[in-house]
Design an enzyme around this catalytic site. Structure first.
Site, PDB file in Angstrom:
ATOM      1  N   ASN A 108       1.234 -10.340   0.241  1.00  0.00           N
ATOM      2  CA  ASN A 108       1.918  -9.054   0.451  1.00  0.00           C
ATOM      3  C   ASN A 108       0.606  -8.199   0.074  1.00  0.00           C
ATOM      4  O   ASN A 108      -0.116  -8.404  -1.029  1.00  0.00           O
ATOM      5  CB  ASN A 108       2.946  -8.644  -0.341  1.00  0.00           C
ATOM      6  CG  ASN A 108       3.377  -7.262  -0.331  1.00  0.00           C
ATOM      7  OD1 ASN A 108       3.558  -6.775   0.730  1.00  0.00           O
ATOM      8  ND2 ASN A 108       3.852  -6.801  -1.749  1.00  0.00           N
ATOM      9  N   HIS A 110      -0.238  -4.547  -1.681  1.00  0.00           N
ATOM     10  CA  HIS A 110       0.614  -3.682  -2.406  1.00  0.00           C
ATOM     11  C   HIS A 110      -0.453  -2.524  -2.993  1.00  0.00           C
ATOM     12  O   HIS A 110      -1.467  -2.940  -3.396  1.00  0.00           O
ATOM     13  CB  HIS A 110       1.079  -4.240  -3.462  1.00  0.00           C
ATOM     14  CG  HIS A 110       2.011  -3.209  -4.357  1.00  0.00           C
ATOM     15  ND1 HIS A 110       3.316  -2.725  -3.898  1.00  0.00           N
ATOM     16  CD2 HIS A 110       1.756  -2.498  -5.632  1.00  0.00           C
ATOM     17  CE1 HIS A 110       3.708  -1.932  -4.877  1.00  0.00           C
ATOM     18  NE2 HIS A 110       2.875  -1.698  -5.883  1.00  0.00           N
ATOM     19  N   SER A 137      -3.739  -4.363  -4.367  1.00  0.00           N
ATOM     20  CA  SER A 137      -3.653  -5.673  -4.836  1.00  0.00           C
ATOM     21  C   SER A 137      -3.101  -6.626  -3.565  1.00  0.00           C
ATOM     22  O   SER A 137      -2.283  -6.038  -2.866  1.00  0.00           O
ATOM     23  CB  SER A 137      -2.869  -5.963  -6.028  1.00  0.00           C
ATOM     24  OG  SER A 137      -3.119  -5.244  -7.079  1.00  0.00           O
ATOM     25  N   ASP A 146       6.918  -7.362  -5.678  1.00  0.00           N
ATOM     26  CA  ASP A 146       5.412  -7.314  -6.325  1.00  0.00           C
ATOM     27  C   ASP A 146       4.901  -7.941  -7.540  1.00  0.00           C
ATOM     28  O   ASP A 146       3.936  -7.548  -8.389  1.00  0.00           O
ATOM     29  CB  ASP A 146       5.143  -5.936  -6.499  1.00  0.00           C
ATOM     30  CG  ASP A 146       5.688  -4.945  -5.088  1.00  0.00           C
ATOM     31  OD1 ASP A 146       5.289  -5.390  -4.108  1.00  0.00           O
ATOM     32  OD2 ASP A 146       6.068  -3.870  -5.259  1.00  0.00           O
TER      33      ASP A 146
HETATM   34  C1  GRF Z   1       0.003   0.322   2.927  1.00  0.00           C
HETATM   35  O1  GRF Z   1      -0.372   1.091   2.126  1.00  0.00           O
HETATM   36  C2  GRF Z   1       0.647  -0.667   2.343  1.00  0.00           C
HETATM   37  O2  GRF Z   1      -0.152  -1.327   0.965  1.00  0.00           O
HETATM   38  C3  GRF Z   1       2.083  -0.401   1.778  1.00  0.00           C
HETATM   39  O3  GRF Z   1       2.578   0.268   2.847  1.00  0.00           O
HETATM   40  C4  GRF Z   1       1.468   0.430   3.571  1.00  0.00           C
HETATM   41  C5  GRF Z   1       1.364   0.055   5.041  1.00  0.00           C
HETATM   42  O4  GRF Z   1       0.792   0.889   5.926  1.00  0.00           O
HETATM   43  N1  GRF Z   1       2.712  -1.476   1.112  1.00  0.00           N
HETATM   44  P1  GRF Z   1       0.424   0.355   7.406  1.00  0.00           P
HETATM   45  O5  GRF Z   1       1.940   0.316   7.796  1.00  0.00           O
HETATM   46  O6  GRF Z   1      -0.166  -1.131   7.288  1.00  0.00           O
HETATM   47  O7  GRF Z   1      -0.498   1.288   8.029  1.00  0.00           O
END
Ligand code: GRF
Length: 220
Positions: A108, A110, A137, A146
């Site tokens: 994932n 995050h 991360s 997370d």
């Molecule tokens: C990213 O900031 C990711 O880290 C978070 O949600 C956002 C997703 O953006 N969990 P995208 O859909 O990949 O543009």
């Protein structure tokens, strides 16, 4: 060598797009088997379709429990032959049966320097805390939201006058580089999870990896 992956995304899909771009540029030895979502109208699905990647969406509201929804979704993921699941802006909490089944095979991205700021509104939390640094991360997924072992992080400075939006916008291209580097390292067999720890080549990490100037993972 191509390594089969599936991507789960709920929204915009810029992280998915970054992976597709890296693949197209010859920088990511993967094959996209499936892009799946809990939202049939997610732009991420349209982006995948435009690149001839199979897509699949399921509506959680048509299931009576999280466990049933996740079992159905991940049955399709498994059937795709993916050896790695990449959560790229996938906004649903996962059932523990699924996280157990995919231990070491699901990551994932995050937007915080974990263990700081799990969950939502990470940019707001970093600003409110007065942090001088923020970041993102990539971690292996565990049953804890997370909370799985962190593979690598990227850091940016917080600037005077930063807002949630400016911080998010400056972090995003760094997220993209980080995610591509982590997927690449797993595809090449350089990074793996064992006994709840992240291994980089032949050593267990004491702290997350960082990105070097060439955008590859390096020990701190
Ligand atoms: C990213 O900031 C990711 O880290 C978070 O949600 C956002 C997703 O953006 N969990 P995208 O859909 O990949 O543009």
């Amino acid at each position: 060598m191509t390594f089969p992956i599936a991507v789960l995304a709920s929204g915009r899909g810029s992280n998915l797009a970054a992976l597709i771009d890296a693949r197209a540029a010859g920088r990511l030895p993967v094959e996209f088997r499936l892009v799946a979502s809990d939202k049939a109208d997610a732009p991420a699905l349209r982006h995948a379709e435009a690149h001839d990647i199979p897509t699949f969406a399921l509506d959680p509201k048509t299931f009576t429990s999280r466990a049933e929804f996740d079992a159905a979704l991940f049955a399709n993921v498994a059937a795709s032959g993916a050896q790695l699941v990449v959560l790229a802006g996938y906004m649903r909490i996962l059932d523990a049966a699924v996280t157990a089944q995919w231990t070491g095979r699901m990551i994932n991205i995050h937007p915080s320097l974990l263990p700081k700021y799990r969950g939502l509104h990470t940019h707001r939390k970093a600003l409110k805390a007065g942090d001088a640094e923020h970041g993102a991360s990539v971690h292996f997924v565990s049953a804890e939201l997370d909370g799985g072992p962190v593979i690598a992080q990227v850091r940016i400075d917080v600037r005077a006058g930063d807002t949630e939006d400016s911080l998010a916008a400056r972090l995003l291209p760094n997220e993209h580089r980080l995610l591509a580097a982590c997927v690449d390292a797993i595809a090449r067999g350089e990074v793996r999870e064992r006994d709840g720890r992240v291994w980089f080549h032949d050593r267990a990490l004491e702290r997350p990896l960082a990105l070097d100037a060439a955008g590859r993972l390096a020990g701190a």
